[in-house]
Scaffold this active site. Structure first.
Site, PDB file in Angstrom:
ATOM      1  N   ASP A  82       0.763  -1.033   0.002  1.00  0.00           N
ATOM      2  CA  ASP A  82       0.072  -0.097   0.048  1.00  0.00           C
ATOM      3  C   ASP A  82       1.068   1.133  -0.031  1.00  0.00           C
ATOM      4  O   ASP A  82       1.940   1.302   0.472  1.00  0.00           O
ATOM      5  CB  ASP A  82      -1.087   0.119   1.268  1.00  0.00           C
ATOM      6  CG  ASP A  82      -2.147   0.741   1.071  1.00  0.00           C
ATOM      7  OD1 ASP A  82      -3.137   0.301   1.313  1.00  0.00           O
ATOM      8  OD2 ASP A  82      -2.216   1.867   0.601  1.00  0.00           O
ATOM      9  N   ASN A  83       0.325   2.434  -0.761  1.00  0.00           N
ATOM     10  CA  ASN A  83       1.413   3.417  -0.846  1.00  0.00           C
ATOM     11  C   ASN A  83       0.638   4.545   0.183  1.00  0.00           C
ATOM     12  O   ASN A  83       1.018   5.721   0.384  1.00  0.00           O
ATOM     13  CB  ASN A  83       1.498   4.007  -2.135  1.00  0.00           C
ATOM     14  CG  ASN A  83       0.209   4.570  -3.000  1.00  0.00           C
ATOM     15  OD1 ASN A  83      -0.803   4.304  -2.092  1.00  0.00           O
ATOM     16  ND2 ASN A  83       0.331   4.953  -3.881  1.00  0.00           N
ATOM     17  N   ILE A 122       2.024  -0.007  -6.428  1.00  0.00           N
ATOM     18  CA  ILE A 122       1.828  -1.219  -7.382  1.00  0.00           C
ATOM     19  C   ILE A 122       1.916  -0.831  -8.844  1.00  0.00           C
ATOM     20  O   ILE A 122       2.019  -1.477  -9.705  1.00  0.00           O
ATOM     21  CB  ILE A 122       0.313  -1.776  -7.247  1.00  0.00           C
ATOM     22  CG1 ILE A 122      -0.631  -0.715  -7.323  1.00  0.00           C
ATOM     23  CG2 ILE A 122       0.273  -2.537  -6.031  1.00  0.00           C
ATOM     24  CD1 ILE A 122      -2.062  -1.343  -7.129  1.00  0.00           C
ATOM     25  N   LYS A 147     -10.544   5.336  -7.573  1.00  0.00           N
ATOM     26  CA  LYS A 147     -11.911   5.084  -7.810  1.00  0.00           C
ATOM     27  C   LYS A 147     -13.061   6.025  -7.962  1.00  0.00           C
ATOM     28  O   LYS A 147     -14.206   5.851  -7.596  1.00  0.00           O
ATOM     29  CB  LYS A 147     -12.032   4.171  -6.633  1.00  0.00           C
ATOM     30  CG  LYS A 147     -12.123   4.639  -5.351  1.00  0.00           C
ATOM     31  CD  LYS A 147     -13.446   4.111  -4.429  1.00  0.00           C
ATOM     32  CE  LYS A 147     -13.511   4.964  -3.222  1.00  0.00           C
ATOM     33  NZ  LYS A 147     -14.989   4.892  -2.570  1.00  0.00           N
ATOM     34  N   SER A 168     -16.124  -3.445 -11.013  1.00  0.00           N
ATOM     35  CA  SER A 168     -16.950  -2.247 -10.591  1.00  0.00           C
ATOM     36  C   SER A 168     -18.308  -2.184 -11.547  1.00  0.00           C
ATOM     37  O   SER A 168     -17.841  -2.741 -12.820  1.00  0.00           O
ATOM     38  CB  SER A 168     -16.291  -0.980 -10.663  1.00  0.00           C
ATOM     39  OG  SER A 168     -17.440  -0.087 -10.622  1.00  0.00           O
ATOM     40  N   THR A 191     -19.400   0.169 -12.688  1.00  0.00           N
ATOM     41  CA  THR A 191     -19.560   1.030 -13.665  1.00  0.00           C
ATOM     42  C   THR A 191     -19.021   0.705 -14.925  1.00  0.00           C
ATOM     43  O   THR A 191     -18.890   1.484 -16.245  1.00  0.00           O
ATOM     44  CB  THR A 191     -18.442   2.396 -13.164  1.00  0.00           C
ATOM     45  OG1 THR A 191     -17.235   1.513 -12.890  1.00  0.00           O
ATOM     46  CG2 THR A 191     -19.064   3.218 -12.053  1.00  0.00           C
ATOM     47  N   TYR A 195     -13.035   5.869 -15.161  1.00  0.00           N
ATOM     48  CA  TYR A 195     -12.714   4.904 -14.066  1.00  0.00           C
ATOM     49  C   TYR A 195     -13.400   3.619 -14.439  1.00  0.00           C
ATOM     50  O   TYR A 195     -12.862   2.491 -14.449  1.00  0.00           O
ATOM     51  CB  TYR A 195     -13.538   5.464 -12.667  1.00  0.00           C
ATOM     52  CG  TYR A 195     -13.603   4.436 -11.714  1.00  0.00           C
ATOM     53  CD1 TYR A 195     -15.107   3.678 -11.570  1.00  0.00           C
ATOM     54  CD2 TYR A 195     -12.749   3.813 -11.019  1.00  0.00           C
ATOM     55  CE1 TYR A 195     -15.076   2.742 -10.659  1.00  0.00           C
ATOM     56  CE2 TYR A 195     -12.426   2.954 -10.077  1.00  0.00           C
ATOM     57  CZ  TYR A 195     -13.814   2.326  -9.887  1.00  0.00           C
ATOM     58  OH  TYR A 195     -14.139   1.023  -8.929  1.00  0.00           O
ATOM     59  N   LYS A 231     -11.669  -0.314 -15.401  1.00  0.00           N
ATOM     60  CA  LYS A 231     -12.149  -1.501 -14.623  1.00  0.00           C
ATOM     61  C   LYS A 231     -12.320  -2.486 -15.968  1.00  0.00           C
ATOM     62  O   LYS A 231     -12.125  -3.562 -15.852  1.00  0.00           O
ATOM     63  CB  LYS A 231     -13.293  -1.221 -13.864  1.00  0.00           C
ATOM     64  CG  LYS A 231     -12.847  -0.498 -12.684  1.00  0.00           C
ATOM     65  CD  LYS A 231     -11.876  -1.286 -11.848  1.00  0.00           C
ATOM     66  CE  LYS A 231     -11.643  -0.692 -10.328  1.00  0.00           C
ATOM     67  NZ  LYS A 231     -10.668  -1.405  -9.579  1.00  0.00           N
ATOM     68  N   PHE A 269     -21.213  -2.816  -6.595  1.00  0.00           N
ATOM     69  CA  PHE A 269     -22.158  -1.830  -6.794  1.00  0.00           C
ATOM     70  C   PHE A 269     -21.665  -0.716  -5.523  1.00  0.00           C
ATOM     71  O   PHE A 269     -20.329  -0.301  -5.815  1.00  0.00           O
ATOM     72  CB  PHE A 269     -23.337  -2.372  -6.646  1.00  0.00           C
ATOM     73  CG  PHE A 269     -23.896  -2.962  -8.129  1.00  0.00           C
ATOM     74  CD1 PHE A 269     -23.082  -4.113  -8.461  1.00  0.00           C
ATOM     75  CD2 PHE A 269     -24.668  -2.232  -8.933  1.00  0.00           C
ATOM     76  CE1 PHE A 269     -23.488  -4.674  -9.656  1.00  0.00           C
ATOM     77  CE2 PHE A 269     -25.015  -2.907 -10.145  1.00  0.00           C
ATOM     78  CZ  PHE A 269     -24.417  -3.935 -10.436  1.00  0.00           C
TER      79      PHE A 269
HETATM   80  C1  WQD Z   1     -23.510   8.163  -5.765  1.00  0.00           C
HETATM   81  C2  WQD Z   1     -24.458   9.340  -6.108  1.00  0.00           C
HETATM   82  C3  WQD Z   1     -23.612  11.244  -7.404  1.00  0.00           C
HETATM   83  C4  WQD Z   1     -21.491  12.960  -4.194  1.00  0.00           C
HETATM   84  C5  WQD Z   1     -19.185   4.684  -6.304  1.00  0.00           C
HETATM   85  C6  WQD Z   1     -17.650   4.527  -6.412  1.00  0.00           C
HETATM   86  C7  WQD Z   1     -17.131   3.828  -7.492  1.00  0.00           C
HETATM   87  C8  WQD Z   1     -17.814   2.500  -7.715  1.00  0.00           C
HETATM   88  C9  WQD Z   1     -19.211   2.628  -7.654  1.00  0.00           C
HETATM   89  C10 WQD Z   1     -16.623   0.353  -6.924  1.00  0.00           C
HETATM   90  C11 WQD Z   1     -24.345   9.773  -7.613  1.00  0.00           C
HETATM   91  C12 WQD Z   1     -24.203  11.595  -6.027  1.00  0.00           C
HETATM   92  C13 WQD Z   1     -22.386  11.975  -4.819  1.00  0.00           C
HETATM   93  C14 WQD Z   1     -21.963  14.322  -3.975  1.00  0.00           C
HETATM   94  C15 WQD Z   1     -23.994  13.740  -5.169  1.00  0.00           C
HETATM   95  N1  WQD Z   1     -17.412   1.339  -6.745  1.00  0.00           N
HETATM   96  N2  WQD Z   1     -23.566  12.511  -5.361  1.00  0.00           N
HETATM   97  N3  WQD Z   1     -23.431  14.446  -4.207  1.00  0.00           N
HETATM   98  O1  WQD Z   1     -20.432   7.433  -8.319  1.00  0.00           O
HETATM   99  O2  WQD Z   1     -21.939   5.671  -7.934  1.00  0.00           O
HETATM  100  O3  WQD Z   1     -19.470   5.290  -7.743  1.00  0.00           O
HETATM  101  O4  WQD Z   1     -19.529   3.555  -6.491  1.00  0.00           O
HETATM  102  O5  WQD Z   1     -16.278   0.439  -8.096  1.00  0.00           O
HETATM  103  O6  WQD Z   1     -15.607   3.374  -7.123  1.00  0.00           O
HETATM  104  O7  WQD Z   1     -16.891   5.767  -6.360  1.00  0.00           O
HETATM  105  O8  WQD Z   1     -20.873   6.798  -6.010  1.00  0.00           O
HETATM  106  O9  WQD Z   1     -21.082   8.078  -3.952  1.00  0.00           O
HETATM  107  O10 WQD Z   1     -19.791   9.199  -5.956  1.00  0.00           O
HETATM  108  O11 WQD Z   1     -22.247   8.870  -5.971  1.00  0.00           O
HETATM  109  O12 WQD Z   1     -25.130  14.152  -5.646  1.00  0.00           O
HETATM  110  O13 WQD Z   1     -21.414  15.204  -3.212  1.00  0.00           O
HETATM  111  O14 WQD Z   1     -24.498  10.439  -5.220  1.00  0.00           O
HETATM  112  O15 WQD Z   1     -23.802  11.937  -8.500  1.00  0.00           O
HETATM  113  O16 WQD Z   1     -25.514   9.836  -8.160  1.00  0.00           O
HETATM  114  P1  WQD Z   1     -20.525   6.373  -7.791  1.00  0.00           P
HETATM  115  P2  WQD Z   1     -20.882   8.308  -5.323  1.00  0.00           P
END
Ligand code: WQD
Length: 382
Positions: free
Chosen positions: A37-38, A79, A108, A148, A150, A172, A176, A202
């Site tokens: 880990d860094n 890594i 992420k 992910s 995504t 991102y 993945k 998710f």
């Molecule tokens: C969720 C919702 C934002 C912040 C995460 C991880 C990603 C992946 C999937 C593993 C979105 C909204 C957010 C804010 C907001 N996990 N939001 N105001 O984008 O689904 O991705 O889960 O791989 O690595 O990052 O999660 O929590 O950033 O956003 O309105 O200040 O909340 O627009 O609709 P996301 P998130």
């Protein structure tokens, strides 16, 4: 005499998700954990607490040796550097070797990835290639990969099965997707050796119920849940909560995500490690990769609850858990966001024995539990 624990390398184990995965590996009784880990987005303190939680869970007659086996060896390194990864495998040649790898370390943040594509491709893709190269050098052919949801982009079919077309809409998500393709090609190249499972996360939320470990990113959190939790300690009051768009085609106009407790997500990795040894799950690949069938042993699974919650619903859940009265403003959409990412988790349920034990209330309770106990997180921010 219990059989000796198998050595698992968890990359990025000091991070939010990595630390919970390390904990579940230790609690399983099957594995010991080593990490590289860094600490770019985490703190060493988290790993010490993981060990303490696991040691406290040991039976009263546990020996000093049993306790020592729960200590996590840390290699501070990057890594993206082959030599840093190599040092771990070289060190473990004389300690029974590395049995398998859980590759978690990555950048992420969906929004940030669009602003820093080179950093994301280097950290997420180069690191995966380097890791696989060193694994092959030391003849370690078992890996569970942190993928992910995504990778699906904005799918038509909700809830989303693994056979959905993979069309990521963020940098991102593309890192993945590309990493999964690399894993699949590596597995196809040596089908009798390589075994890999990609877990499409998710939205993880919450933390270990003790409140001793949790989500503590350096700087202002980009994700919704850690931001809401830190706001309840009084942080970011002047900026307030910005909700990125309420004009999506969803019940209340805000984005829908499939939130699952991070302990359920972490346990899913222990389930996947066990599944790597099976042959049956790799037979019907077309149902699990989204790439169509092939000869290699690569398989992808969704890790989600199968229930979508909107941004506004999560704000309400955190209001109930923290008692904090969130004031928010609706602003423009965030680059890379898609309307709905809700999992169909039935394949993981069936083939990995993956289940979600925790519900929304526990997620909100436990997300807050860490920040309530440690308002400054793991250490006073430098
Ligand atoms: C969720 C919702 C934002 C912040 C995460 C991880 C990603 C992946 C999937 C593993 C979105 C909204 C957010 C804010 C907001 N996990 N939001 N105001 O984008 O689904 O991705 O889960 O791989 O690595 O990052 O999660 O929590 O950033 O956003 O309105 O200040 O909340 O627009 O609709 P996301 P998130």
């Amino acid at each position: 005499m219990p059989s000796p624990r198998k050595n698992i390398l968890v990359t990025g184990a000091a991070g939010y998700i990595g630390s919970h995965i390390a904990l579940c590996c230790l609690l399983s009784g099957e594995y010991s954990v080593v990490t590289i880990d860094n600490f770019s987005n985490s703190f060493p303190e988290g790993l010490k607490r993981v060990t303490k939680i696991a040691q406290d869970a040991l039976p009263a007659d546990a020996t000093e040796e049993d306790k020592k086996a729960l200590e996590i060896e840390v290699f501070r390194g990057d890594i993206t550097l082959k030599e840093d990864i190599n040092q771990v495998f070289e060190a473990y040649k004389s300690k029974g070797g590395i049995w398998g790898v859980i590759h978690v370390a990555a950048h992420k943040a969906v929004g940030e990835s669009g602003e820093k594509p080179i950093q994301y491709y280097e950290n997420n893709i180069t690191a995966t290639i380097n890791l696989l190269s060193i694994m092959e050098k030391y003849e370690v052919y078992r890996i569970v990969y942190s993928s992910s949801a995504t990778v699906y982009g904005a799918p038509k079919q909700i809830p989303i099965p693994e056979t959905s077309v993979l069309a990521p809409e963020s940098v991102y998500g593309r890192t993945k997707h590309m990493s999964e393709l690399i894993l699949k090609d590596v597995c196809d190249s040596k089908p009798d050796l390589w075994r890999a499972i990609g877990l499409r996360y998710f939205n993880p939320a919450g933390s270990h119920p003790s409140g001793e470990i949790g989500e503590d990113p350096r700087g202002k959190p980009g994700n919704l849940l850690p931001l809401l939790s830190q706001m309840a300690t009084g942080k970011f009051a002047e900026e307030g909560l910005k909700i990125f768009g309420n004009d999506y085609p969803t019940p209340d106009g805000t984005c829908v995500r499939d939130y699952l407790h991070v302990m359920d997500l972490a346990q899913g990795h222990v389930d996947a490690l066990a599944a790597l040894l099976r042959d049956d799950i790799f037979q019907n690949q077309a149902s699990g990769t989204g790439f169509g069938g092939s000869g290699g042993k690569y398989k992808a699974y969704n890790l989600g609850k199968g229930k979508g919650m909107s941004v506004l619903q999560m704000v309400e859940a955190m209001r109930k858990a923290t008692g904090f009265d969130y004031k928010y403003t609706i602003v423009g959409r965030r680059t890379g966001d898609v309307p709905d990412l809700t999992a169909d988790p039935s394949l993981a349920n069936k083939e990995l024995g993956f289940t979600c034990k925790y519900g929304l209330e526990e997620m909100a309770r436990d997300q807050w539990g860490f920040n309530k106990k440690y308002p400054q997180g793991y250490e006073t921010k430098k």
